[in-house]
Design an enzyme around this catalytic site. Sequence first.
Site, short mmCIF file in Angstrom:
data_model
loop_
_atom_site.label_atom_id
_atom_site.label_comp_id
_atom_site.label_asym_id
_atom_site.label_seq_id
_atom_site.Cartn_x
_atom_site.Cartn_y
_atom_site.Cartn_z
CD1 TRP A 30 -2.80 -2.32 1.91
CD2 TRP A 30 -3.08 -0.84 -0.12
NE1 TRP A 30 -3.07 -2.63 1.01
CE2 TRP A 30 -4.24 -2.42 0.34
CE3 TRP A 30 -3.67 -0.23 -1.22
CZ2 TRP A 30 -4.90 -2.41 -0.96
CZ3 TRP A 30 -4.97 -0.38 -1.82
CH2 TRP A 30 -5.34 -1.55 -1.40
CE LYS A 89 -7.82 -2.03 4.38
NZ LYS A 89 -8.06 -3.70 4.48
CG ASP A 107 -2.95 4.34 4.48
OD1 ASP A 107 -3.98 4.19 5.53
OD2 ASP A 107 -2.67 4.55 3.55
#
Length: 357
Positions: A101, A192, A168
């Site tokens: 990511w 999430k 992030d």
Amino acid sequence: MKRFSFAAGPCPIPPEVKKQVAEDVREWKGCGVSALELPFTGDEFAEILESAESDLRSLIEIPRSHKILFLQGGATAQFALVPMNLARVGWHCDYVESGYWSRRAIEEAASWWDVRVIASGAAGRVPNFDEWRRNSDAAYCHFTSNESADGLQFHEFPQGGKAPLVVDMTGDFLTRPIPVEQLGLVYASALKSLGASGLTIVIVRADLLVRGSSGGIPAPFDLARQTAARSKVNTPPMLAILVAARMLRWLVEGGGISTAFLRSQERSANLYSIIDGSGFYRCDAAPDARSRVNVCFRLPDPELEESFAHEAEALGLLHLRGHKRVGGLRASFYNSTADEAVDGLLEFMTNFMRRNG
């Protein structure tokens, strides 16, 4: 037969939250209309936003120097919106590469400004803070706290540095304490941690909101304008925000972040203990970099991994295959993952090893 999801996203929604949201959708607090029918400019929706913000501030102790935004889209949108809002032509941005990511974030940011990768992790580990070559003149320094595809996590936050830290936290948001006062901007896709896709939480230090290219950012993507409009420059993702508000209240009533953190530590430790002591399962992440949220592991061969996933599904233990770009197996333990689900997975893994090891 009960069924439990171990998917990396979205997280499970607790039964009591599902019940409350269902009641909200049928009728919002006796007003005669569904929560789905509330105008986003009205007092009722303002109440939902205020409740969500209040609970979020209390959960992770967000100082008044930081603003909270409830925005459309996932974290991938922020890969572009962060450089759009925090940098200008001629500026450069520091990025830490630690897994799948963070690489995605780097690729997107590089299409906007000059990106400097200041540290890269080797296989199975994240780069230590003393390996970061931070630039004092960078617009910001970006890192990904939890690499959900790779099963890696920074267990601490870096200290010092002149450039604002951007994090992030999609993978581990609200699973541990966050030193928000040390951070310039935090973003996290809500699916999430808060149960519904389509919503991203952004926590940004107010003085950074003036950095974006003046007049060059479309209104819905302009963090300064969204702050001034209380996240309502355009119609926000109202249902996702409602679900998030109910999940935040559930977290508060369940003991807050300290309780969530202890649970996360215990659950992941129990699973890693089975893996490390088995001689059958294998985790390629270094012990000091292992994610407490997304536990990635392997079996001796792909055929066994497929048998593992198939047999687990037959028992109601769902979504245990790893990220499609990485492979292997993965169990995600979010705040709302039921204890019964975790216990069932640990028992299945022990039995599967006895039969196949």
